[in-house]
Design a protein around this motif. Structure first.
Motif, short mmCIF file in Angstrom:
data_model
loop_
_atom_site.label_atom_id
_atom_site.label_comp_id
_atom_site.label_asym_id
_atom_site.label_seq_id
_atom_site.Cartn_x
_atom_site.Cartn_y
_atom_site.Cartn_z
N ARG A 119 0.86 -1.20 0.00
CA ARG A 119 0.00 0.00 0.00
C ARG A 119 0.89 1.24 0.00
N GLU B 220 -2.24 1.43 4.43
CA GLU B 220 -3.04 2.36 3.61
C GLU B 220 -2.84 3.80 4.04
N TRP C 177 -4.31 -16.41 4.94
CA TRP C 177 -5.29 -15.77 5.84
C TRP C 177 -6.45 -16.73 6.05
N TYR D 280 -3.94 -5.69 15.21
CA TYR D 280 -3.76 -4.90 13.99
C TYR D 280 -3.17 -3.53 14.34
N ASP E 79 -7.04 -13.70 1.33
CA ASP E 79 -8.07 -12.95 2.07
C ASP E 79 -8.94 -12.12 1.14
N GLU E 80 -10.12 -11.83 1.61
CA GLU E 80 -11.03 -10.86 0.99
C GLU E 80 -11.13 -11.00 -0.53
N TRP F 266 -0.81 -2.86 8.34
CA TRP F 266 -1.29 -2.50 6.99
C TRP F 266 -1.02 -1.02 6.82
N TRP G 252 -7.53 -13.84 11.52
CA TRP G 252 -7.59 -12.38 11.72
C TRP G 252 -8.95 -11.92 12.21
C1 TNX Z 1 -7.99 -6.21 5.92
S1 TNX Z 1 -7.08 -8.53 7.26
C2 TNX Z 1 -7.06 -6.72 5.06
C3 TNX Z 1 -6.11 -5.82 4.39
C4 TNX Z 1 -6.33 -4.39 4.77
C5 TNX Z 1 -6.66 -4.29 6.23
C6 TNX Z 1 -6.83 -2.91 6.72
C7 TNX Z 1 -6.67 -8.92 5.85
C8 TNX Z 1 -6.19 -10.24 5.72
N1 TNX Z 1 -6.84 -8.05 4.86
O1 TNX Z 1 -6.17 -5.98 3.01
O2 TNX Z 1 -5.18 -3.67 4.49
O3 TNX Z 1 -7.87 -5.00 6.46
O4 TNX Z 1 -6.99 -2.87 8.10
#
Ligand code: TNX
Length: 526
Positions: A183, A458, A365, A407, A334-335, A456, A382
């Motif tokens: 980021r 950002e 993750w 975090y 993740d995500e 993280w 997480w």
């Molecule tokens: C979640 S937790 C994410 C990251 C983001 C973060 C910001 C996780 C495995 N992925 O992509 O940067 O939240 O807090």
């Protein structure tokens, strides 16, 4: 006649010499020293050792590696003391005014990282089963010294340290930090600085989040656009950057010298816009996406049906495995909100196999538990207990990174300028006051490999901001990972942290002065 004339002077001289040689070192109490993480057992003996210009560091046994660590210790002590401490191997019997580093066989609970530190008025002995343990012991010894030992220029003072014994070993094998260099990009010098900071608190893993939507940060020779194009920006539109493989090897070596394992992460199938922008063929429609400099998550995915996607991943993992001596490759996972679950599962299965084929173990993750994960794969929790439990039911080990506790990008409170707040505010008490073994019901100590604190980035753009978000929360996490739960008490930790502030200031670490601690009092005390 002459003799008679000078007799008085000679007698006085001899008396003074005798008196000064017998003068005892000041009384000091080892139990008063601030040690973070708190050791398993500290016994004070009430005296002190003085480090002098002619103190030697002596290595027992014929280990080149240990000799190097001896030199590391000498270098650590040099700026503040101004002493050029000699480091050499010895087989002779113990002499005074020396610091001994000794490889030996301690009881099995000391493992690879445990150590025994013995400080008397005559010498210092650090014993361990491995050089790694000696290194951890050196970090403790460092904290037994006055805070000024961390100064970068010579201090005009004496260097007495309290005598006693410390018996110590970690409660978890894995004690990590994660830095998101995607980021916002952080130069290799910054990463080294972070390594030095976490080594001080006995962490042993640095997980580097090397790729995401906003930037690809590691040179892959067979796919050069990943970095030349995909690495050319970051959140906010800055110019980004990347590590050449040589840079990465340098980071790995620097970490290795501090007994820290680098774990590289290539996040997939989501969080891949930088790759998708660099190579059109990785997209299902064959069109490259645009570079992305925003902060959204969950919009990108590799095309899980294409053969070339797996060729790509195979190349990336092969090149990365070749320059990563540590056992793990982190595959993200993740995500992946833009990947259908029926595509996600076979994708993770295949990527897991590729990691294994290149001789490494996968970490992902916690979402990866929907795939057929193998017992050698590790799940990084997480936030979803269900996922951790599913991982354990598949015989995987868990790394705990609960977002509402660990975090480092979460704001401390409502007025923290940096950071996010989706997992809530994480002030020092929230970060410290929890036990890994009781965090998730159904997950016990034997299921847990350890804990990790992700940062993280950002909203975090430079090292000053990294330090502000990480410190002092990460010190608490380091203690959770190292010290038995039964020895950890918030009020006691608070007191130690308060006194430790002076050391942080001397090291110029830009820590967050949480209102939970009365920092001012500390200055008058130390
Ligand atoms: C979640 S937790 C994410 C990251 C983001 C973060 C910001 C996780 C495995 N992925 O992509 O940067 O939240 O807090």
């Amino acid at each position: 006649m002459i003799l008679k004339k000078y007799l008085n002077t000679i007698v006085i001289f001899l008396l003074v010499a005798l008196l000064t040689s017998c003068k005892e070192n000041p009384k000091m109490n080892l139990l008063d020293e601030v040690l973070l993480p708190k050791p398993v057992l500290v016994k004070a003996t009430g005296s002190s050792f003085e480090l002098k210009n002619n103190t030697k560091i002596l290595i027992k046994g014929d280990s080149e590696e240990l000799l190097q660590i001896g030199k590391y210790l000498a270098n650590l002590l040099k700026p503040a003391t101004g002493f050029k401490i000699e480091v050499k191997t010895t087989s002779k019997k113990t002499i005074s005014n020396s610091i001994y580093l000794v490889l030996t066989k301690l009881e099995s609970n000391y493992g690879e990282e445990g150590y025994h530190l013995n400080i008397t008025d005559k010498n210092i002995i650090i014993k361990a089963n491995s050089v790694k343990g000696i290194f951890r012991g050196i970090q403790t010894l460092r904290q037994v010294f006055p805070s000024e030992i961390e100064a970068l220029n010579p201090q005009n003072r004496k260097w007495f340290i309290a005598s006693g014994e410390i018996y110590d070993y970690p409660q978890f094998k894995y004690r990590g930090a994660m830095l998101d260099v995607s980021r916002h990009f952080f130069k290799k010098e910054d990463v080294k600085k972070y390594i030095d900071m976490i080594a001080m608190y006995k962490l042993n893993v640095l997980h580097l989040h090397l790729s995401d939507d906003q930037g690809w940060r590691i040179e892959i020779k067979s796919w050069p656009n990943l970095t030349t194009y995909g690495g050319s920006t970051q959140v906010g539109g800055g110019k980004g950057g990347f590590y050449t493989q040589e840079d990465y090897k340098e980071i790995v070596k620097y970490a290795q010298e501090r007994y820290i394992t680098i774990i590289p992460e290539i996040d997939m199938p989501g969080h891949t816009n930088a790759a998708l922008a660099s190579y059109p063929e990785l997209n299902c429609d064959g069109k490259a996406t645009k570079l992305y400099t925003g902060m959204k998550v969950g919009f990108s995915t590799l095309c899980t049906h294409k053969k070339i996607t797996y060729q790509f991943i195979d190349d990336v993992i092969r090149e990365l495995a070749a320059i990563t001596p540590g056992p793990y490759i982190h595959i993200g996972g993740d995500e992946s909100h833009s990947t259908k679950i029926e595509d996600y599962v076979p994708f993770i299965n295949k990527v897991q196999d590729l990691v294994i084929a290149h001789g490494k173990q996968a970490i992902g993750w916690d979402e990866i538990v929907s795939a057929a994960i193998k017992p050698t794969t590790t799940v990084q929790y997480w936030g979803r207990p269900k996922n951790a439990l599913k991982g354990v039911s598949k015989n995987a080990k868990i790394i705990l990174s609960p977002s509402d506790r660990t975090y480092l990008d979460m704001k401390y409170d409502s007025i923290t300028k940096l950071g996010l707040k989706w997992a809530g505010y994480v002030d020092l008490d929230k970060a410290y006051n929890w036990n890994p073994s009781t965090l998730i019901s159904g997950i016990t100590k034997k299921d847990i490999l350890g804990i990790e604190s992700p940062l993280w980035t950002e909203t975090v753009t430079n090292m000053e901001e990294v330090e502000f978000m990480a410190f002092p929360r990460i010190i608490g996490h380091a203690e959770i990972g190292w010290t038995p739960d039964s020895l950890r008490v918030w009020d006691d930790y608070k007191m130690r942290l308060k006194k430790h502030a002076k050391r942080l200031k001397i090291m110029k670490i830009n820590f967050y002065p949480s209102t939970l601690i009365d920092w001012n009092e500390s200055e008058s005390k130390e």
